[in-house]
Design an enzyme around this catalytic site. Sequence first.
Site, PDB file in Angstrom:
ATOM      1  N   ARG A  19      -4.253 -14.348  -3.043  1.00 47.00           N
ATOM      2  CA  ARG A  19      -3.834 -12.965  -3.291  1.00 47.00           C
ATOM      3  C   ARG A  19      -4.364 -11.937  -2.292  1.00 47.00           C
ATOM      4  O   ARG A  19      -4.164 -10.747  -2.481  1.00 47.00           O
ATOM      5  CB  ARG A  19      -4.184 -12.522  -4.715  1.00 47.00           C
ATOM      6  CG  ARG A  19      -3.522 -13.373  -5.748  1.00 47.00           C
ATOM      7  CD  ARG A  19      -3.586 -12.872  -7.131  1.00 47.00           C
ATOM      8  NE  ARG A  19      -4.831 -12.274  -7.506  1.00 47.00           N
ATOM      9  CZ  ARG A  19      -4.983 -11.476  -8.551  1.00 47.00           C
ATOM     10  NH1 ARG A  19      -3.966 -11.197  -9.307  1.00 47.00           N
ATOM     11  NH2 ARG A  19      -6.145 -10.972  -8.846  1.00 47.00           N
ATOM     12  N   ASP A  20      -5.042 -12.345  -1.240  1.00 42.56           N
ATOM     13  CA  ASP A  20      -5.489 -11.394  -0.213  1.00 42.56           C
ATOM     14  C   ASP A  20      -5.566 -12.105   1.131  1.00 42.56           C
ATOM     15  O   ASP A  20      -6.509 -11.925   1.889  1.00 42.56           O
ATOM     16  CB  ASP A  20      -6.843 -10.798  -0.589  1.00 42.56           C
ATOM     17  CG  ASP A  20      -7.191  -9.576   0.258  1.00 42.56           C
ATOM     18  OD1 ASP A  20      -6.260  -8.922   0.777  1.00 42.56           O
ATOM     19  OD2 ASP A  20      -8.387  -9.279   0.408  1.00 42.56           O
ATOM     20  N   LEU A  21      -4.559 -12.922   1.426  1.00 43.56           N
ATOM     21  CA  LEU A  21      -4.548 -13.682   2.668  1.00 43.56           C
ATOM     22  C   LEU A  21      -4.156 -12.760   3.822  1.00 43.56           C
ATOM     23  O   LEU A  21      -3.100 -12.129   3.794  1.00 43.56           O
ATOM     24  CB  LEU A  21      -3.571 -14.851   2.548  1.00 43.56           C
ATOM     25  CG  LEU A  21      -3.756 -15.999   3.508  1.00 43.56           C
ATOM     26  CD1 LEU A  21      -5.170 -16.545   3.449  1.00 43.56           C
ATOM     27  CD2 LEU A  21      -2.775 -17.092   3.203  1.00 43.56           C
TER      28      LEU A  21
END
Length: 71
Positions: A19-21
């Site tokens: 969710r924060d790549l």
Amino acid sequence: MRSLLKGVKHMHDKGLIHRDLKPDNIMFRTKYSNESIIIDLGLATHLSDQDSLLLICGTFGYISPEIMELP
């Protein structure tokens, strides 16, 4: 890129979503290596946690405008 996608597939196979790549969350073994490591799992969640999947999260500069417009 192949190493990065293998890492993402491995996480998804285990039921996890990063969710924060972003580039800041990818490290390489050496300067000239093709092997990457995905780091900073602070926003990661499990697919079974349906409530957390609905939360808007990520790094402001990398979130798409469509997501920012959601109520």
